[in-house]
Enzyme design. Structure first.
Site, mmCIF file in Angstrom:
data_model
loop_
_atom_site.group_PDB
_atom_site.id
_atom_site.type_symbol
_atom_site.label_atom_id
_atom_site.label_comp_id
_atom_site.label_asym_id
_atom_site.label_seq_id
_atom_site.Cartn_x
_atom_site.Cartn_y
_atom_site.Cartn_z
ATOM 1 N N SER A 155 0.864 -1.188 0.000
ATOM 2 C CA SER A 155 0.000 0.000 0.000
ATOM 3 C C SER A 155 0.896 1.232 0.000
ATOM 4 O O SER A 155 2.081 1.144 0.361
ATOM 5 C CB SER A 155 -0.850 -0.002 1.279
ATOM 6 O OG SER A 155 -1.479 1.238 1.481
ATOM 7 N N TYR A 168 -1.707 -0.989 10.410
ATOM 8 C CA TYR A 168 -1.813 -1.209 8.959
ATOM 9 C C TYR A 168 -0.542 -0.731 8.251
ATOM 10 O O TYR A 168 0.022 -1.424 7.412
ATOM 11 C CB TYR A 168 -3.050 -0.470 8.426
ATOM 12 C CG TYR A 168 -3.311 -0.690 6.956
ATOM 13 C CD1 TYR A 168 -3.943 -1.860 6.513
ATOM 14 C CD2 TYR A 168 -2.942 0.254 5.996
ATOM 15 C CE1 TYR A 168 -4.188 -2.063 5.160
ATOM 16 C CE2 TYR A 168 -3.179 0.052 4.654
ATOM 17 C CZ TYR A 168 -3.808 -1.110 4.237
ATOM 18 O OH TYR A 168 -4.055 -1.321 2.890
#
Ligand SMILES: NC(=O)c1ccc[n+]([C@@H]2O[C@H](COP(=O)([O-])OP(=O)(O)OC[C@H]3O[C@@H](n4cnc5c(N)ncnc54)[C@H](O)[C@@H]3O)[C@@H](O)[C@H]2O)c1
Length: 264
Positions: A155, A168
């Protein structure tokens, strides 16, 4: 775009969003696709959509956080399709939206188990199978174009900090570390291993993030120079290129798909 006839692509989290778009894109280029997914209803729907475009697909229920389930999913892949050429470790969860001091050990552990454990255990089982195939197929072992291909889905939060999403962001940074290390360890066995780092892309995960606060969607959009979110199909196209015969020299990279965000 490359043709994937006779190749077997294993995609985790293929029941939704980027994973489903990737599974469908491989199918449209004639790959046989394994849909490895924790959500059976969504996974079976992806299989139905793949069959609708005339390709073969197998659903395997699999929690990527459990190494035994990933190993079993690879065994089922071999039982059905006899080989594994491509693996996309895409399954992931967003985790709790909140500052570090608001995250519990369980919040942290769950995100790490799925987003990092899933990639680590996934690559272990996939690389073992790819090495085994090379050992029994000497002709392939000597052909630098014919080794396995793996893409891990990181990401933009894997290359930048993400306030309110520390677990995350930490997990997605770890995915890049795993990708680079694995790429170096198996480069001479012709296994090409890369990561993609998407910015906000239309999916269930992003819908959940948008719903956390009023005005959130507009704030997220303003962070992207192109002024829009990505589409799952746009991420899928890069994953396909990384796994294609056209990719002869790219390994250990984390490709940022971000509408220009990290250029500034
Ligand atoms: N959508 C984005 O903006 C965005 C941006 C950057 C990175 N990503 C990454 O892309 C990947 C796909 O996310 P998405 O946006 O398509 O989200 P999504 O929620 O639409 O899809 C994720 C899929 O993974 C599955 N999954 C979750 N936990 C699992 C587990 N333990 N085992 C097996 N499958 C599991 C879910 O059931 C779902 O089908 C994730 O790794 C995510 O972190 C997404």
């Amino acid at each position: 775009m490359s043709d994937f006839t006779n190749q077997v692509a294993f995609v985790t989290g293929a029941g939704s969003g980027i994973g489903r778009a990737t599974a469908l894109a491989f199918a449209k280029q004639s790959a046989r696709v394994v849909v490895a997914e924790i959500n059976e209803v969504n996974g079976q729907e992806t299989v139905r959509q793949i069959q609708q475009v005339g390709a073969e697909a197998l659903f395997v229920r699999c929690d990527v956080a459990d190494p035994a389930q990933i190993e079993s999913a690879i065994r089922q892949t071999i039982k059905t399709f006899d080989r594994l050429d491509i693996a996309v470790n895409n399954a992931g969860i967003g985790g709790k939206y909140g500052r570090i001091t608001e995250q519990t050990p369980e919040d942290f552990g769950q995100v790490m188990a799925v987003n990092v454990g899933g990639v680590f255990y996934g690559m272990q089982a996939q690389i073992r199978q790819m090495l085994f195939q090379q050992a029994v197929d000497k002709e392939k072992a000597d052909n630098p174009m014919a080794g396995g291909k793996i893409v891990n889905v990181s990401s933009i939060a894997g290359v930048r900090g993400m306030p309110m999403g520390a677990p995350y962001s930490a997990a997605k940074h770890a995915v890049i570390g795993l990708t680079k290390t694995a790429a170096l360890e198996y480069v001479r066995q012709n296994i090409r291993i890369n990561a993609v780092c998407p910015v906000y892309t239309h999916s269930t995960m992003v819908d959940e993030l948008i719903s956390t606060a009023p005005g959130m969607e507009e704030r997220m959009r303003r962070m992207i120079p192109m002024g829009r979110f990505g589409q799952p199909e746009e991420i899928a196209q890069t994953i396909l290129w990384l796994c294609s015969a056209e990719n002869t020299f790219c390994t250990g990279q984390a490709i940022q798909l971000d509408g220009g965000m990290t250029a500034g």
